[in-house]
Design an enzyme around this catalytic site. Structure first.
Site, PDB file in Angstrom:
ATOM      1  N   SER A 147       0.856  -1.190   0.000  1.00 60.99           N
ATOM      2  CA  SER A 147       0.000   0.000   0.000  1.00 60.99           C
ATOM      3  C   SER A 147       0.885   1.231   0.000  1.00 60.99           C
ATOM      4  O   SER A 147       2.020   1.191   0.497  1.00 60.99           O
ATOM      5  CB  SER A 147      -0.893   0.011   1.248  1.00 60.99           C
ATOM      6  N   TYR A 160      -2.340   0.809  10.648  1.00 64.16           N
ATOM      7  CA  TYR A 160      -2.211   0.304   9.275  1.00 64.16           C
ATOM      8  C   TYR A 160      -0.908   0.760   8.631  1.00 64.16           C
ATOM      9  O   TYR A 160      -0.209  -0.031   7.999  1.00 64.16           O
ATOM     10  CB  TYR A 160      -3.411   0.771   8.451  1.00 64.16           C
TER      11      TYR A 160
END
Length: 262
Positions: A147, A160
């Site tokens: 990501s 995250y």
């Protein structure tokens, strides 16, 4: 292992992936399902793994793949999954997710542990288990779907972003460790991708999940990322796509998103 039934490809025997077996984790929905579908169409023998076996088997039946249960947080599950495979040429480490949007001051440590377990340790478990087969293939690929959260930080994304930074660091180390071996290490880092579950799992509200993408002209969808994955995997094997960052045009950076539509 002996007794494993042969696969039937939806893409037939032709295509850039013909003769190669690709494993896709987290394949029951989103980017994983789209990637499995694309790779099958490109001629790969596809094996899909995920916890939700009912959805996995439905996908496998539709694309001519083989479905195996897989929980990347459970070593016994990973071991059983690896033992059921005769050959692996490609590993797409896609399983992952975000489970909260809390500030550090409000951190839920159980959520932090879950986020790290799924994204980082899960990727390590599966990669470690399948590396012998990838080496034996003579031209293996480890592809990790990470990501842009592994490259920058942002408010409300501490658990995250910390986990995805860990994934990014692990991928870099693995590439160094395997440089003398016939295994490529590829990282695809998507930005804003509109899938049915990612933001919903994180925010636990359909209204809040929808707000993430509200007004954004053409956010990425799972098929866009699958296209990038398939392209990277089908380059000549001496061509290594170390890191591909892919965002919608409306997202210039993690914190800069143009919202021009209602």
């Amino acid at each position: 292992m002996s007794g494993v039934p042969p696969l039937t490809r939806s893409g037939g025997s032709e295509g850039p992936g013909a003769g190669r077996t690709a494993v896709v984790t987290g394949a029951s929905s989103g980017i994983g399902a789209a990637t499995a579908t694309r790779l099958a169409a490109d001629g790969f023998d596809v094996v899909v793994g995920a916890r939700r076996v009912d959805r996995l088997e439905e996908l496998a039946a539709a694309i001519g793949a083989r479905a195996l249960p897989l929980d990347v947080t459970d070593q016994a599950s990973v071991d059983a999954f690896a033992a059921a495979l005769e050959r692996v040429d490609v590993l797409v480490n896609n399983a992952g997710g975000a489970f909260d949007a809390n500030a550090v001051a409000d951190a839920d440590l159980d959520s932090w542990a879950r986020t790290y377990e799924v994204n980082v340790l899960g990727t390590v478990r599966v990669t470690k288990a399948l590396l012998p087969a990838l080496r034996a293939s003579g031209a293996g690929d480890v592809l990790v779907v990470s990501s842009t959260a592994g490259l920058v930080t942002y408010e409300g994304g501490s658990s995250y972003t910390a986990a995805k930074h860990g994934v990014h660091a692990m991928v870099g180390a693995l590439r160094l460790e395997l440089v003398a071996e016939p295994v490529r290490v590829i990282e695809i880092a998507p930005g804003m991708v509109h899938t049915e579950e990612f933001s919903l799992n994180r925010l636990e509200s359909q209204e809040k999940a929808d707000a993430v993408y509200r007004g954004v002209r053409e956010p990425l969808v799972a098929d866009d990322v699958a296209d990038c994955i398939a392209w990277a995997l089908t380059r000549p094997h001496h061509v290594n796509v170390d890191l591909m960052v892919v965002r919608p045009r409306a997202q210039a950076a993690q914190h800069k998103v143009f919202r021009g539509q209602d």
